[in-house]
Scaffold this active site. Structure first.
Site, PDB file in Angstrom:
ATOM      1  CE  LYS A   1      -5.953  -8.923  -1.942  1.00 36.23           C
ATOM      2  NZ  LYS A   1      -7.205  -8.162  -1.899  1.00 36.23           N
TER       3      LYS A   1
ATOM      4  CE  LYS B   1      -3.863  -1.902   0.669  1.00 29.60           C
ATOM      5  NZ  LYS B   1      -5.540  -1.284   0.818  1.00 29.60           N
TER       6      LYS B   1
ATOM      7  CE  LYS C   1     -13.038  -4.071   0.165  1.00 26.91           C
ATOM      8  NZ  LYS C   1     -12.413  -3.945   0.607  1.00 26.91           N
TER       9      LYS C   1
HETATM   10  P1  ATP Z   1      -8.775  -3.254  -1.019  1.00 26.23           P
HETATM   11  O1  ATP Z   1      -8.807  -3.143  -2.366  1.00 26.23           O
HETATM   12  O2  ATP Z   1      -9.357  -1.903  -0.550  1.00 26.23           O
HETATM   13  O3  ATP Z   1      -7.439  -3.448  -0.199  1.00 26.23           O
HETATM   14  P2  ATP Z   1      -9.612  -5.771  -1.052  1.00 26.23           P
HETATM   15  O4  ATP Z   1     -10.311  -6.215  -2.023  1.00 26.23           O
HETATM   16  O5  ATP Z   1      -8.102  -7.009  -0.330  1.00 26.23           O
HETATM   17  O6  ATP Z   1      -9.203  -4.716  -1.100  1.00 26.23           O
HETATM   18  P3  ATP Z   1     -10.271  -5.730   1.758  1.00 26.23           P
HETATM   19  O7  ATP Z   1     -10.864  -5.160   2.665  1.00 26.23           O
HETATM   20  O8  ATP Z   1      -9.233  -5.063   2.096  1.00 26.23           O
HETATM   21  O9  ATP Z   1     -10.249  -6.387   0.536  1.00 26.23           O
HETATM   22  O10 ATP Z   1     -10.623  -7.555   2.018  1.00 26.23           O
HETATM   23  C1  ATP Z   1     -11.859  -8.651   2.822  1.00 26.23           C
HETATM   24  C2  ATP Z   1     -11.842  -9.474   2.751  1.00 26.23           C
HETATM   25  O11 ATP Z   1     -11.821 -10.051   1.358  1.00 26.23           O
HETATM   26  C3  ATP Z   1     -10.526 -10.340   3.995  1.00 26.23           C
HETATM   27  O12 ATP Z   1     -11.103 -11.161   4.612  1.00 26.23           O
HETATM   28  C4  ATP Z   1      -9.340 -10.497   2.732  1.00 26.23           C
HETATM   29  O13 ATP Z   1      -8.511 -11.334   2.937  1.00 26.23           O
HETATM   30  C5  ATP Z   1     -10.630 -10.878   1.276  1.00 26.23           C
HETATM   31  N1  ATP Z   1     -10.174 -10.692   0.139  1.00 26.23           N
HETATM   32  C6  ATP Z   1      -9.814  -9.668  -0.376  1.00 26.23           C
HETATM   33  N2  ATP Z   1      -9.405 -10.286  -1.358  1.00 26.23           N
HETATM   34  C7  ATP Z   1      -9.268 -11.333  -2.314  1.00 26.23           C
HETATM   35  C8  ATP Z   1      -9.422 -12.378  -2.710  1.00 26.23           C
HETATM   36  N3  ATP Z   1      -8.990 -12.162  -4.219  1.00 26.23           N
HETATM   37  N4  ATP Z   1      -9.705 -13.875  -2.900  1.00 26.23           N
HETATM   38  C9  ATP Z   1     -10.104 -13.842  -1.833  1.00 26.23           C
HETATM   39  N5  ATP Z   1     -10.167 -13.489  -0.637  1.00 26.23           N
HETATM   40  C10 ATP Z   1     -10.257 -12.333  -0.680  1.00 26.23           C
END
Ligand code: ATP
Ligand code: LTN
Length: 334
Positions: free
Chosen positions: A199, A117, A202
């Site tokens: 990965k 980040k 969002k």
């Molecule tokens: P950002 O892009 O805003 O960092 P993010 O998509 O990584 O967001 P988070 O809010 O950080 O999402 O994560 C919420 C939950 O979803 C956490 O338990 C995280 O481990 C899970 N998660 C996020 N992305 C994935 C993925 N690609 N596959 C499986 N689990 C995921």
């Protein structure tokens, strides 16, 4: 869940940043639904965590409500589980301060999410981003949590949470329950559609993610453009065929059909069929969730009531731990 805890405690949180992706759904939310009956659960909209990256206030407010509705639309029961906004329970920030005093700069600087980040937001490497894992540890330890279902990217944050808990328990025996992560292999990491070695997140570009508010035509279009490889064989091999394996994994999670069964059923067919069927399974799975979420969002009063009542339930539990911590640490309590 009643405020007398009987079952083991489960805690998890999702940030109300952007639109929830199928990565969040498969990796986190769908596991919440599976585990809900066996635990006393808290599912938080972690809005304080979201502030570690600049947010537009109106959008943050709207996304928080949308995420609350999505938790319910995905199948969680707000009469049983505590679904609430982190900022409505001030004890999270209070405990985070205490834990900050038991966490080392060195261990925080090893966190890969902080490094990622910091690169992504090089103009805003703030102290909140650095201490993000401490607030997350506070979320979890505040409720004497047993189990934390998350995606694989959060494993390191669970490890530091356990380290902090064990460190503090070493000084003040019995202070915290030491939580365990729940990261099933099949749901741990859904990959980006355009860069399948990364990965899905969002905050990534729209064509690389499927969000839970995407319409069927957008879902089909994005899957059709998903990056695969130059071969033709449909085979589950994440190392050598990350794109195809990701599609298989998404389809399996969305439809409930095993990867082996999909592979043998699609034997001899091209990637086009795999993409089409992955899109269909996803559209089918998301349809009722989308309808329910829209319906819930129309009922502003109901949503406000759910969030208010549940924040109160969370506070009752949070105060128990916080009082115990203040007392054991020697903060004067009249
Ligand atoms: P950002 O892009 O805003 O960092 P993010 O998509 O990584 O967001 P988070 O809010 O950080 O999402 O994560 C919420 C939950 O979803 C956490 O338990 C995280 O481990 C899970 N998660 C996020 N992305 C994935 C993925 N690609 N596959 C499986 N689990 C995921
Ligand atoms: N850091 C998590 C969100 C999160 C969380 C939590 C998950 C904040 N607090 C407590 C589990 C338990 C993320 O997904 N980025």
């Amino acid at each position: 869940m009643s405020e007398t805890i009987k079952k083991p405690v489960l805690f998890s949180g999702i940030q109300p940043t952007g639109n929830i992706t199928i990565g969040n759904y498969i990796g986190a939310m769908s596991n919440f639904v599976k585990l809900e009956n066996d635990y006393d659960c808290l599912f938080s909209i972690v809005d304080l965590h979201a502030l570690t990256v600049r947010q537009d206030p109106a959008s943050l407010r709207r996304k928080s409500l949308e995420l609350a509705a999505l938790y319910i639309a995905a199948g969680l029961n707000p009469e049983e589980s505590i679904i609430y906004c982190q900022s409505h329970v001030p004890q999270h920030a209070e405990l985070a301060w205490i834990l900050n005093c038991f966490t080392y700069m060195g261990e925080l600087s090893r966190m890969t999410q902080f490094k990622d980040k910091s690169q992504k937001h090089a103009d805003n490497i703030n102290a909140g981003l650095f201490t993000y894992p401490v607030l997350m540890a506070a979320d979890i330890l505040l409720y004497q949590t047993d189990l934390v279902p998350v995606g694989a990217d959060q494993k390191q944050h669970l490890e530091i949470t356990r380290d902090i808990a064990e460190r503090m328990n070493g000084i003040h025996p019995g202070l915290f329950k030491v939580p365990k992560p729940h990261i099933p292999k099949e749901t741990a990491k859904i990959m980006s559609l355009t860069e399948p070695e990364k990965k899905m997140s969002k905050s990534d570009p729209d064509d690389s993610i499927i969000t839970l508010v995407d319409k069927p035509d957008a879902i089909l279009r994005k899957f059709k453009r998903a990056v695969t490889d130059s071969e033709t064989e449909i085979r589950f091999d994440p190392e050598n065929k990350p794109g195809v394996s990701n599609l298989l994994s998404i389809m399996s999670n969305m439809s409930g059909e095993s990867i082996e069964s999909i592979v043998s059923r699609l034997n001899g067919q091209g990637y086009g069929a795999l993409k089409q069927q992955t899109a269909e399974a996803t559209i089918e799975r998301l349809k009722p969730i989308q309808l329910k979420q829209e319906e819930l969002l129309k009922d502003k009063e109901y949503m406000a009531k759910v969030l208010k009542t549940n924040a109160e339930r969370a506070q009752t539990l949070a105060l128990r731990t916080l009082r115990k911590v203040y007392k054991k640490l020697g903060l004067y309590q009249p």
